[in-house]
Design a protein around this motif. Structure first.
Motif, PDB file in Angstrom:
ATOM      1  N   ALA A  48      -3.407 -23.576  -4.437  1.00 16.57           N
ATOM      2  CA  ALA A  48      -2.604 -22.595  -5.164  1.00 16.57           C
ATOM      3  C   ALA A  48      -1.467 -22.094  -4.290  1.00 16.57           C
ATOM      4  N   ASN A  49      -0.301 -22.007  -4.870  1.00 17.46           N
ATOM      5  CA  ASN A  49       0.852 -21.481  -4.154  1.00 17.46           C
ATOM      6  C   ASN A  49       0.938 -19.981  -4.349  1.00 17.46           C
ATOM      7  N   ILE A  50       1.167 -19.257  -3.263  1.00 13.30           N
ATOM      8  CA  ILE A  50       1.356 -17.816  -3.340  1.00 13.30           C
ATOM      9  C   ILE A  50       2.859 -17.554  -3.330  1.00 13.30           C
ATOM     10  N   LYS A  51       3.334 -16.996  -4.415  1.00 15.54           N
ATOM     11  CA  LYS A  51       4.770 -16.736  -4.555  1.00 15.54           C
ATOM     12  C   LYS A  51       5.067 -15.286  -4.209  1.00 15.54           C
ATOM     13  N   GLN A  52       6.206 -15.067  -3.563  1.00 20.98           N
ATOM     14  CA  GLN A  52       6.673 -13.719  -3.270  1.00 20.98           C
ATOM     15  C   GLN A  52       7.852 -13.437  -4.176  1.00 20.98           C
ATOM     16  N   LEU A  53       7.718 -12.414  -5.003  1.00 24.20           N
ATOM     17  CA  LEU A  53       8.698 -12.144  -6.037  1.00 24.20           C
ATOM     18  C   LEU A  53       9.114 -10.683  -6.027  1.00 24.20           C
ATOM     19  N   THR A  54      10.311 -10.419  -6.515  1.00 31.51           N
ATOM     20  CA  THR A  54      10.793  -9.054  -6.695  1.00 31.51           C
ATOM     21  C   THR A  54      11.304  -8.912  -8.116  1.00 31.51           C
ATOM     22  N   ILE A  55      10.927  -7.817  -8.773  1.00 33.79           N
ATOM     23  CA  ILE A  55      11.419  -7.580 -10.127  1.00 33.79           C
ATOM     24  C   ILE A  55      12.211  -6.282 -10.164  1.00 33.79           C
ATOM     25  N   ASN A  56      13.097  -6.196 -11.116  1.00 37.10           N
ATOM     26  CA  ASN A  56      13.768  -4.941 -11.415  1.00 37.10           C
ATOM     27  C   ASN A  56      12.988  -4.257 -12.528  1.00 37.10           C
ATOM     28  N   LEU A  57      12.425  -3.127 -12.214  1.00 38.43           N
ATOM     29  CA  LEU A  57      11.570  -2.419 -13.148  1.00 38.43           C
ATOM     30  C   LEU A  57      12.285  -1.174 -13.660  1.00 38.43           C
ATOM     31  N   THR A  58      12.309  -1.005 -14.965  1.00 34.85           N
ATOM     32  CA  THR A  58      12.910   0.187 -15.551  1.00 34.85           C
ATOM     33  C   THR A  58      11.893   1.321 -15.530  1.00 34.85           C
ATOM     34  N   VAL A  59      12.206   2.355 -14.773  1.00 30.20           N
ATOM     35  CA  VAL A  59      11.336   3.526 -14.668  1.00 30.20           C
ATOM     36  C   VAL A  59      12.052   4.702 -15.307  1.00 30.20           C
ATOM     37  N   GLU A  60      11.421   5.298 -16.293  1.00 31.44           N
ATOM     38  CA  GLU A  60      12.024   6.427 -16.984  1.00 31.44           C
ATOM     39  C   GLU A  60      11.511   7.737 -16.411  1.00 31.44           C
ATOM     40  N   ALA A 144       0.674   6.708 -13.963  1.00 30.70           N
ATOM     41  CA  ALA A 144       0.099   5.800 -14.956  1.00 30.70           C
ATOM     42  C   ALA A 144       1.200   5.068 -15.715  1.00 30.70           C
ATOM     43  N   ASP A 145       2.278   5.778 -16.043  1.00 28.25           N
ATOM     44  CA  ASP A 145       3.399   5.151 -16.744  1.00 28.25           C
ATOM     45  C   ASP A 145       4.076   4.099 -15.870  1.00 28.25           C
ATOM     46  N   PHE A 146       4.159   4.361 -14.557  1.00 24.32           N
ATOM     47  CA  PHE A 146       4.748   3.377 -13.652  1.00 24.32           C
ATOM     48  C   PHE A 146       3.915   2.096 -13.656  1.00 24.32           C
ATOM     49  N   LEU A 147       2.597   2.235 -13.567  1.00 27.70           N
ATOM     50  CA  LEU A 147       1.736   1.054 -13.532  1.00 27.70           C
ATOM     51  C   LEU A 147       1.803   0.299 -14.850  1.00 27.70           C
ATOM     52  N   LEU A 148       1.895   1.025 -15.953  1.00 29.24           N
ATOM     53  CA  LEU A 148       2.033   0.373 -17.252  1.00 29.24           C
ATOM     54  C   LEU A 148       3.345  -0.405 -17.324  1.00 29.24           C
ATOM     55  N   ALA A 149       4.428   0.193 -16.836  1.00 28.21           N
ATOM     56  CA  ALA A 149       5.724  -0.496 -16.836  1.00 28.21           C
ATOM     57  C   ALA A 149       5.672  -1.757 -15.981  1.00 28.21           C
ATOM     58  N   PHE A 150       4.951  -1.694 -14.864  1.00 26.80           N
ATOM     59  CA  PHE A 150       4.829  -2.875 -13.997  1.00 26.80           C
ATOM     60  C   PHE A 150       4.060  -3.983 -14.710  1.00 26.80           C
ATOM     61  N   LEU A 151       2.943  -3.637 -15.348  1.00 29.55           N
ATOM     62  CA  LEU A 151       2.168  -4.633 -16.080  1.00 29.55           C
ATOM     63  C   LEU A 151       3.037  -5.329 -17.129  1.00 29.55           C
ATOM     64  N   ASN A 152       3.783  -4.540 -17.858  1.00 29.46           N
ATOM     65  CA  ASN A 152       4.633  -5.110 -18.907  1.00 29.46           C
ATOM     66  C   ASN A 152       5.726  -5.997 -18.314  1.00 29.46           C
ATOM     67  N   ALA A 153       6.276  -5.588 -17.173  1.00 27.01           N
ATOM     68  CA  ALA A 153       7.379  -6.334 -16.568  1.00 27.01           C
ATOM     69  C   ALA A 153       6.940  -7.703 -16.059  1.00 27.01           C
ATOM     70  N   VAL A 154       5.716  -7.801 -15.530  1.00 32.98           N
ATOM     71  CA  VAL A 154       5.251  -9.081 -14.981  1.00 32.98           C
ATOM     72  C   VAL A 154       4.374  -9.848 -15.972  1.00 32.98           C
ATOM     73  N   GLY A 155       4.180  -9.282 -17.158  1.00 37.61           N
ATOM     74  CA  GLY A 155       3.447 -10.001 -18.193  1.00 37.61           C
ATOM     75  C   GLY A 155       1.948 -10.002 -18.046  1.00 37.61           C
ATOM     76  N   LEU A 156       1.399  -8.978 -17.431  1.00 37.61           N
ATOM     77  CA  LEU A 156      -0.056  -8.847 -17.364  1.00 37.61           C
ATOM     78  C   LEU A 156      -0.537  -8.134 -18.626  1.00 37.61           C
ATOM     79  N   GLN A 157      -1.454  -8.749 -19.341  1.00 33.74           N
ATOM     80  CA  GLN A 157      -1.896  -8.194 -20.616  1.00 33.74           C
ATOM     81  C   GLN A 157      -3.092  -7.251 -20.443  1.00 33.74           C
ATOM     82  N   THR A 158      -4.207  -7.789 -20.004  1.00 34.46           N
ATOM     83  CA  THR A 158      -5.414  -6.972 -19.785  1.00 34.46           C
ATOM     84  C   THR A 158      -6.079  -7.417 -18.473  1.00 34.46           C
ATOM     85  N   PRO A 159      -5.530  -7.022 -17.353  1.00 35.86           N
ATOM     86  CA  PRO A 159      -6.078  -7.468 -16.068  1.00 35.86           C
ATOM     87  C   PRO A 159      -7.334  -6.702 -15.661  1.00 35.86           C
ATOM     88  N   VAL A 160      -8.053  -7.282 -14.734  1.00 39.79           N
ATOM     89  CA  VAL A 160      -9.069  -6.554 -13.976  1.00 39.79           C
ATOM     90  C   VAL A 160      -8.336  -5.888 -12.823  1.00 39.79           C
TER      91      VAL A 160
END
Length: 264
Positions: A48-60, A144-160
């Motif tokens: 498995a390849n471990i990728k290092q990524l950066t996203i632009n996250l919209t935080v309100e 909690a809103d920040f973590l929710l925004a991160f999940l949505n930004a990277v496409g995590l639906q229902t993680p552990v």
């Protein structure tokens, strides 16, 4: 002269034998280990390849959206026969005060979970690792809103969600406000568990594995006292381990982690 030459020959022969023996002693186990690894269950799979990524996250904040850079590491199941495998589960790894996402890479957790067929994301929380400090608000709902925004930004639906120590500032509020987005929860002596009542915990239906080190008599026991009110929980105490028990006993932690994931 003949005796001197003979003795020198015997000495050289002795050194040759000793040198050969040492080479066999040190190199043979490594060769055997390589062969066992190559012929094990992972045969035919790319690592498995471990990728290092950066996203632009919209935080309100205060109704004013703004872009923030969030750094994370991601590992995916290895390809088989040139095709990507569909992940079995999603896992989100948070980190403690003195650590960041690289901790999970160095510990082997990212690669281990990928080899088990899971998509795994390890994030640098604001102000840690490669993520700059962000003004996301100081109340639990903001985190909690920040973590929710991160999940949505990277496409995590229902993680552990795996949450050690300091990251409880994010995970515990998320458990309270957004638990429908979690398939499971693995708190490792997190902070902030005393901010909520037993009644509030009892409403949460998320399957939970409570992990702490036997020698962690502070946050370990305090978080256990509060988290045990979750109706669907099990407890895993790691013997002779301190607060960062997953670092003291990574093999035991990884086994408990994988056992928990098999329940889904």
């Amino acid at each position: 002269m003949q005796t001197c030459s003979f003795n020198r020959f015997r000495l050289l022969a002795f050194l040759f034998v000793v040198g050969t023996t040492l080479m066999v002693y040190y190199l043979l186990p490594r060769i055997l280990l390589h062969n066992v690894t190559s012929s094990g269950p992972s045969q035919g799979l790319n690592m498995a390849n471990i990728k290092q990524l950066t996203i632009n996250l919209t935080v309100e904040k205060n109704q004013k959206p703004g872009l923030s850079e969030i750094f994370y590491r991601e590992s995916l199941p290895p390809e088989k026969d040139g095709e990507s495998l569909k992940p079995n589960l999603e896992v989100l790894l948070l980190h403690g005060q003195a650590f960041n996402s690289k901790t999970w890479e160095g510990l082997g957790t990212l690669n281990l979970l990928a080899q088990q067929g899971h998509r795994t994301v390890a994030v640098d929380l604001p102000g840690f690792g490669n993520t700059p400090h962000l003004e996301i608000g100081k109340v639990d709902k903001d985190r909690a809103d920040f973590l929710l925004a991160f999940l949505n930004a990277v496409g995590l639906q229902t993680p552990v969600l795996v949450s050690p120590s300091m990251s409880g500032h994010f995970s515990i509020p998320f458990l309270m406000f957004q638990n429908q987005r979690l398939k499971g929860f693995i708190p490792i002596a997190p902070v902030g568990t005393n901010h909520y009542s037993a009644k509030q915990y009892q409403k949460i239906q998320t399957p939970t594995l409570i992990v702490f080190g036997e020698l962690d008599t502070n946050l370990g026991l305090q978080s256990l006292k509060n988290l045990k009110h979750l109706p669907h929980h099990t407890v895993f105490k790691i013997p002779a381990a301190r607060h960062a028990c997953y670092l003291d006993e990574p093999d035991k932690f990884h086994k408990a982690l994988l056992d928990f994931l098999t329940k889904f």
